[in-house]
Each structure stands twice: as structure tokens, then as C-alpha cells.
Enzyme design. Structure first.
Site, PDB file in Angstrom:
ATOM      1  N   THR A   1      -4.345   9.926  12.597  1.00 39.92           N
ATOM      2  CA  THR A   1      -3.992   9.116  11.434  1.00 39.92           C
ATOM      3  C   THR A   1      -2.941   9.857  10.627  1.00 39.92           C
ATOM      4  O   THR A   1      -2.865  11.091  10.685  1.00 39.92           O
ATOM      5  CB  THR A   1      -5.211   8.829  10.544  1.00 39.92           C
ATOM      6  OG1 THR A   1      -4.794   8.082   9.398  1.00 39.92           O
ATOM      7  CG2 THR A   1      -5.879  10.102  10.078  1.00 39.92           C
ATOM      8  N   ALA A   2      -2.119   9.108   9.904  1.00 43.86           N
ATOM      9  CA  ALA A   2      -1.147   9.720   9.001  1.00 43.86           C
ATOM     10  C   ALA A   2      -1.601   9.652   7.551  1.00 43.86           C
ATOM     11  O   ALA A   2      -0.917  10.146   6.664  1.00 43.86           O
ATOM     12  CB  ALA A   2       0.211   9.018   9.137  1.00 43.86           C
TER      13      ALA A   2
ATOM     14  N   VAL B   1       4.483   2.250  14.103  1.00 46.90           N
ATOM     15  CA  VAL B   1       3.291   1.830  14.842  1.00 46.90           C
ATOM     16  C   VAL B   1       3.424   2.120  16.330  1.00 46.90           C
ATOM     17  O   VAL B   1       2.501   2.659  16.963  1.00 46.90           O
ATOM     18  CB  VAL B   1       3.020   0.327  14.604  1.00 46.90           C
ATOM     19  CG1 VAL B   1       1.895  -0.157  15.503  1.00 46.90           C
ATOM     20  CG2 VAL B   1       2.671   0.082  13.135  1.00 46.90           C
TER      21      VAL B   1
ATOM     22  N   GLY C   1       4.941   8.495  12.261  1.00 42.87           N
ATOM     23  CA  GLY C   1       5.879   7.629  12.954  1.00 42.87           C
ATOM     24  C   GLY C   1       5.511   6.170  12.782  1.00 42.87           C
ATOM     25  O   GLY C   1       4.490   5.829  12.172  1.00 42.87           O
TER      26      GLY C   1
ATOM     27  N   LYS D   1       0.822  -1.207   0.000  1.00 36.41           N
ATOM     28  CA  LYS D   1       0.000   0.000   0.000  1.00 36.41           C
ATOM     29  C   LYS D   1       0.860   1.263   0.000  1.00 36.41           C
ATOM     30  O   LYS D   1       0.385   2.346  -0.345  1.00 36.41           O
ATOM     31  CB  LYS D   1      -0.923   0.017   1.215  1.00 36.41           C
ATOM     32  CG  LYS D   1      -0.237   0.208   2.547  1.00 36.41           C
ATOM     33  CD  LYS D   1      -1.207   0.250   3.697  1.00 36.41           C
ATOM     34  CE  LYS D   1      -0.500   0.427   5.040  1.00 36.41           C
ATOM     35  NZ  LYS D   1       0.272   1.685   5.129  1.00 36.41           N
ATOM     36  N   ASP D   2       2.149   1.129   0.397  1.00 37.31           N
ATOM     37  CA  ASP D   2       3.016   2.297   0.469  1.00 37.31           C
ATOM     38  C   ASP D   2       3.679   2.640  -0.852  1.00 37.31           C
ATOM     39  O   ASP D   2       4.262   3.721  -0.986  1.00 37.31           O
ATOM     40  CB  ASP D   2       4.103   2.071   1.527  1.00 37.31           C
ATOM     41  CG  ASP D   2       3.541   1.946   2.934  1.00 37.31           C
ATOM     42  OD1 ASP D   2       2.446   2.488   3.176  1.00 37.31           O
ATOM     43  OD2 ASP D   2       4.190   1.294   3.774  1.00 37.31           O
TER      44      ASP D   2
END
Length: 331
Positions: A141-142, A166, A164, A96-97
Site C-alpha cells: 500500500t502507499a 494503479v 505508482g 481524498k488526495d
């Protein structure tokens, strides 16, 4: 002669040593270790080495990689640059990144997908359900996608940017900086951090996940060889099909978006017996508008290749844009 050829083949097999690039965070290392274990199961003679690359492009005892790294590149790009240069053999990512295809370097490929054994969903940490989160609560959330979906479903919430790894994000919750967090469930499950906390696995109706969320992939150069054969043997077909179709939705949406960042795109492909179901959603960053589509296809129509899965996902992406309308991305 046959014996000599056999011995030569065996000697080549036992000489394969794979350097695996990973971020140094606990989750990234665990995922890289899982890739290493998967490859060793495919070839018991294989040896592996984890190369931990920091955000400064350094590894081991602060030894610099032999790369000319651009410090502005995203972190997946740092690992991929290490693969492209030959400093390492593969890089491990949460898929997903990865940037959309039209922003990703074309000399590399996702050569191995691990099975999607953990949840593809997002997790709410701090409350047992979204309905219990009070009005005005600070939710961290990021992710732009999660922020957009929260603003769409719960405009009464105060959505806070929390970055950051987890553990660092969970610390913001423990300190009281936020009242709740939204994180990928898979990462929390891999680190065995979920069961000890009040939480909820959010349904796809509540928050559709990011394309390829929950799938770990190994990125390699496209030159094949013994490593390419090994990665192909270790590749999970269903995870590859799901990741390919879901990321194709993102590729279509990203190509249509005028913004620099990827648009808030959600996609999840699930298999029910002989059929695949693909859900996709596009949301404006401010949560003011959203469009969704659902597609189904018989599994045998997708076959074993990537082309059919990619076209299936791309068709869903085009339908998503049609439903969103031509002014969806307008300011």
C-alpha cells in the site's frame, strides 16, 4: 431588443470553453473525462479540453506551463497552481488526495462534486477475504492510513510501501513483489480492473476509508461567472455533503496533530433514507492505538449549504480527539 439580448446570451453560452487539468495516468484521465461529460450534459454548447500535466509541470508536447512551480509541492498542488495562474480553468482530483483545509490554498474551491457511484471502500487484491491472507504475507500500500489500520488489525503482516499509478501497483503483485495489495475500490472499478482478479471489497469495520474516498471533484477559482454557474449546476448535493463532512473530520484531526504529514484519519458518511451516518476513526501510524466515533443526523438538518455539513463533521472530529485522549499523538 429582446431578440438581440437572446442572441447575445446564446453567443456567450456557445463561447464557453473549459480547460481541464489532469494527471496523465489512465485513472486520472478517465476521471477528468467524466467531469468533462458531466459539464457538457449541463451545457450542451460547452466545449472542453483536457490538459495533461506531468509531475514536471509540463503538458502537451513537453510545452512548459507558464508557472513558477515548486518541485517539492504535492502533485495536487501542481494542478491547482495551474488553475490559480489561469493556465487552466479547473483541475480534477480524487478528493481524498487533497491536503487538509489548513494546508490547501485559499483562493481555490471544490466547485463540483461528481456522484459517488462507485464504492467508497478499500479493496483487497490477491485474496478473497482478509481472513485468507496468511501470517507474514507481504501486503502493499502507499497509504499511511491503510498501513496503520493493517498494523492495528493484523500486526502479523509485512506491510510494504508500493507507489505508482494503479497499473504500476498491480504489476508489483503480478511480479510477486507482494502477496496482496490494498487499493481504493473506486479507481479499480472505474478502470474495470477489479472483476478479473481475486479480490474483496473490505467492509468499513475491516478498513474505514479515507475522507472523501470515491468522490471526484473539480477545483476552480472562486471568482464565479459563467463557469461557476455551470459547475454549480453540475454539482451533486449528496456527494458534496459527504465530502464536506468527511474532510471536516480530517481538518480537525490534522490541526491537532504535531506531525508534518496528515494523521491516519478515516471517515465515511452514508445516507440511509432521511438520515446520514458518519463513521470516523483515528489511528496511530504504528497501529498501536485507535479511536472511533459514530454520529447520525437527519438529512433535512444539513440543508443544501456546506456550513451545516462542515460543522457536523467537525463535531465528529472533536469527539474523535476526545476519545483518543490528549497523549494520542505523543511519541
Amino acid at each position: 431588443m429582446r431578440l438581440l439580448l437572446l442572441l447575445h446570451t446564446l453567443s456567450r453560452a456557445t463561447s464557453l470553453h473549459v480547460k481541464i487539468a489532469t494527471r496523465p495516468s489512465p485513472l486520472a484521465v478517465k476521471q477528468a473525462e467524466r467531469v468533462a461529460e458531466t459539464l457538457r450534459r449541463a451545457d450542451p454548447a460547452l466545449t472542453t479540453e483536457l490538459v495533461r500535466i506531468s509531475s514536471t509541470g509540463e503538458y502537451r508536447n513537453n510545452t512548459p506551463l507558464p508557472l513558477a512551480l515548486d518541485p517539492t509541492v504535492d502533485f495536487t498542488g501542481l494542478l491547482d497552481d495551474a488553475v490559480g495562474s489561469g493556465a487552466v480553468d479547473v483541475a480534477v482530483h480524487s478528493l481524498k488526495d487533497l491536503p487538509p483545509a489548513n494546508r490547501w490554498r485559499g483562493d481555490l474551491r471544490v466547485a463540483c462534486h461528481l456522484p459517488r457511484t462507485e464504492s467508497a471502500a478499500d479493496a483487497l487484491v490477491g485474496y478473497a477475504s482478509m481472513d485468507l491472507v496468511p501470517r507474514g504475507a507481504r501486503v502493499g500500500t502507499a497509504s499511511q492510513r491503510r498501513r496503520a489500520l493493517l498494523r492495528c488489525a493484523r500486526p502479523d503482516l509485512d506491510v510494504v510501501t508500493v507507489r505508482g499509478n494503479v497499473h504500476a501497483r498491480l504489476e508489483t503483485l503480478d511480479r510477486g513483489d507482494v502477496d496482496a495489495l490494498i487499493l481504493g475500490a473506486a479507481g479499480l472499478q472505474r478502470l474495470e480492473l477489479l472483476d478479473a482478479r481475486r479480490h474483496a471489497i473490505l467492509s468499513f469495520d475491516e478498513m474505514l476509508p479515507a475522507p472523501a474516498q470515491g468522490i471526484v471533484g473539480a477545483v476552480a477559482r472562486g471568482d464565479g461567472g459563467a463557469l461557476g454557474d455551470l459547475l454549480a449546476r453540475a454539482d451533486d448535493r449528496d456527494a458534496r455533503i459527504a465530502a464536506t463532512a468527511e474532510r471536516a473530520v480530517l481538518d480537525v484531526a490534522d490541526a491537532a496533530s504535531p506531525g508534518a504529514g496528515r494523521p491516519p484519519t478515516s471517515a465515511a458518511m452514508t445516507r440511509d433514507g432521511a438520515a446520514w451516518l458518519l463513521r470516523a476513526r483515528l489511528t496511530r501510524p504504528d497501529g498501536s492505538r485507535s479511536a472511533a466515533t459514530t454520529s447520525t443526523v437527519e438529512a433535512d438538518q444539513l440543508g443544501d449549504g456546506d456550513a451545516a455539513a462542515r460543522e457536523f463533521g467537525a463535531a465528529a472530529g472533536r469527539d474523535l480527539l476526545r476519545r483518543a485522549g490528549p497523549d494520542f499523538f505523543a511519541e
